[in-house]
Every structure is written in C-alpha cells, then in structure tokens.
Scaffold this motif. Sequence first.
Motif, PDB file in Angstrom:
ATOM      1  N   PHE A 202       7.751  -9.294  -0.545  1.00  0.00           N
ATOM      2  CA  PHE A 202       6.820  -8.264  -0.087  1.00  0.00           C
ATOM      3  C   PHE A 202       7.053  -7.960   1.387  1.00  0.00           C
ATOM      4  N   ILE A 203       7.042  -6.672   1.711  1.00  0.00           N
ATOM      5  CA  ILE A 203       7.171  -6.213   3.097  1.00  0.00           C
ATOM      6  C   ILE A 203       6.026  -5.245   3.362  1.00  0.00           C
ATOM      7  N   THR A 204       5.122  -5.606   4.266  1.00  0.00           N
ATOM      8  CA  THR A 204       3.910  -4.818   4.460  1.00  0.00           C
ATOM      9  C   THR A 204       3.424  -4.927   5.894  1.00  0.00           C
ATOM     10  N   ALA A 205       2.543  -4.010   6.275  1.00  0.00           N
ATOM     11  CA  ALA A 205       1.936  -4.052   7.600  1.00  0.00           C
ATOM     12  C   ALA A 205       0.610  -4.803   7.589  1.00  0.00           C
ATOM     13  N   TYR A 206       0.178  -5.275   6.416  1.00  0.00           N
ATOM     14  CA  TYR A 206      -1.143  -5.896   6.282  1.00  0.00           C
ATOM     15  C   TYR A 206      -1.009  -7.364   5.905  1.00  0.00           C
ATOM     16  N   ASP A 207      -1.695  -8.243   6.652  1.00  0.00           N
ATOM     17  CA  ASP A 207      -1.603  -9.668   6.337  1.00  0.00           C
ATOM     18  C   ASP A 207      -2.635 -10.113   5.310  1.00  0.00           C
ATOM     19  N   GLU A 208      -3.621  -9.250   4.963  1.00  0.00           N
ATOM     20  CA  GLU A 208      -4.682  -9.674   4.057  1.00  0.00           C
ATOM     21  C   GLU A 208      -4.255  -9.726   2.591  1.00  0.00           C
TER      22      GLU A 208
ATOM     23  N   GLN B 171       0.838  -1.186   0.000  1.00  0.00           N
ATOM     24  CA  GLN B 171       0.000   0.000   0.000  1.00  0.00           C
ATOM     25  C   GLN B 171       0.879   1.244   0.000  1.00  0.00           C
ATOM     26  N   LEU B 172       0.899   1.938  -1.125  1.00  0.00           N
ATOM     27  CA  LEU B 172       1.721   3.139  -1.261  1.00  0.00           C
ATOM     28  C   LEU B 172       0.854   4.381  -1.118  1.00  0.00           C
ATOM     29  N   SER B 173       1.474   5.542  -1.132  1.00  0.00           N
ATOM     30  CA  SER B 173       0.752   6.787  -0.876  1.00  0.00           C
ATOM     31  C   SER B 173      -0.321   7.070  -1.920  1.00  0.00           C
ATOM     32  N   ASP B 174      -0.118   6.585  -3.152  1.00  0.00           N
ATOM     33  CA  ASP B 174      -1.081   6.876  -4.218  1.00  0.00           C
ATOM     34  C   ASP B 174      -1.790   5.637  -4.737  1.00  0.00           C
ATOM     35  N   GLY B 175      -1.761   4.538  -3.981  1.00  0.00           N
ATOM     36  CA  GLY B 175      -2.515   3.374  -4.413  1.00  0.00           C
ATOM     37  C   GLY B 175      -1.853   2.064  -4.035  1.00  0.00           C
ATOM     38  N   ASN B 176      -2.392   0.990  -4.596  1.00  0.00           N
ATOM     39  CA  ASN B 176      -1.959  -0.367  -4.303  1.00  0.00           C
ATOM     40  C   ASN B 176      -1.006  -0.851  -5.390  1.00  0.00           C
ATOM     41  N   VAL B 177       0.126  -1.402  -4.998  1.00  0.00           N
ATOM     42  CA  VAL B 177       1.151  -1.779  -5.965  1.00  0.00           C
ATOM     43  C   VAL B 177       0.690  -2.894  -6.900  1.00  0.00           C
TER      44      VAL B 177
END
Length: 257
Positions: free
Chosen positions: A79-85, A58-64
Amino acid sequence: MFKLVIIEDEPLARSKLKRLLTDLPDNIEVIAELSSVAEVNSWLQSGGQADLIFSDIQLSDGNVFQCYQHCTPPCPVIFITAYDEYMLPAFETHGIAYLLKPYNSEKLQQAWQKYRQLTTKTPVSQQGTLLQLQALLNHLPASQAAFVSRIPIRQQQHIYFLEVNNIVYIQADGNLIMAFDSSGKRHYLPYSSLQAAEAALDPAQFFRINRSELVQNQYIERLERYCKNTLTVFLRCEVQLKTSQSRTSEFNRWLGL
C-alpha cells in the motif's frame, strides 16, 4: 519476470512509482494501471492475476477497501498512501508493506525486498507459511475488525459516545466532519477528513455518495432519478441528498440494484 499492477488515481504519483520501479534489481512488467474503484472491481471480478499489487487507498470514486472486501486480492499488496490511519485494515487485507507519501527509492526498495523474502522460499516451506497465516486469520475474533461501533465525541466539559447505528448520514464541510443522527442532531466527529471517517466505518453500512457525504443504508427510504446518472436519496429523517455522477453506478451496485 514479475507482473505488477498499479492502483493509483494521480498521474504524477503513478509516473513516480513506475520510474522508481525501474531501479529494482529484478525484471518487472506493469500489466495494468487502475485509477478508480470501478476499474479495480472490474479487474478483480474478471479474475485478474499478478505477482504483486501496488495500491493507493483513497481513490477518486471511493476507498479501495470496498473492492478488497468483496473480492480477495490474488496476490500480496504493497500500500502507498498519504494517510496513516489505514494501516490496520491494510495489513488485514493481504498487505505486506505500507509506504507513506512522499516516499523515496530506499523505502520502495525495502518494501520490495520484503516481498522477495516472502516469495523466495521453497514451495513446501511457502505452503506451510501460508497455511499458518490462514489458520491465524481464521481464529481471529470478530471483535478485532477495524470498524468502529461507536465514536467518542469531545465537548468542552465531557466526552460522550455516538452509536454508529444511530448515524443517518455524515457530511464534510471543509475540515469539519459532522454526523447527523435519527433525531436530526448534529455531532462533530474526531476525524481529519471524510476519507478517515469512511475508513473507520463498515463499508457494508456506509457509502460515500459524493465528495462530501456518506449515507447509512438502513436509513435510505427511497431513490428518485434527479437527472442523467444522478439520484436523489431520500432519508428517513426527511433529508434529501444527491449522488454524484461518478458514484451513482457504484451506489446502485452497493444497494444490489
């Protein structure tokens, strides 16, 4: 020397990753640091090449995933993210590892070792593995796509299902994520954030026009310029929404304009 690309919009997170990468046992070079969907699209479309991508989602202007749907990544992705979904679409998009923030050096080392194991086979063996993976992907039924076609809505006494095709737009108000259908009825969605709702929906159908609203393309009636780099979006349910300046250019491309 391994050439790496980092996709991350948070400067502190980017600095942490680069610091931990220096602890890896191999020589690496970060050849690009990208912080937005627009920059990722530009890099992919220019034919950018790398050995490995470390990618936030999840970037500032949308989803990668919007980028990876249109341009296949040229290499494996960690992938490195704060969301597990996002785990399912991540592994359907050249993902080989999935690190949840906050991660540590040990987790990063494990992901790197997985990458090295996948890339240190002999050329013949590696080619055979790639062909096998491609064959499996080609035979996956379309129904296994990660995008939902209807959403269960819980109420006190029952559960009903909202057809995604009937959603005109989705709006976030704090922790409440609401969908509005073609009759103007409001439905409270079972998602913790607008980003989670966006990840569940087909990006060919839905686009996030600003920080708090998604629109479905089939219900867009017309567009009018509101001010510089901002559009008024007129929907068929007589609702008017506005794009944010940072999203207008990508919105136009999404519409094919």
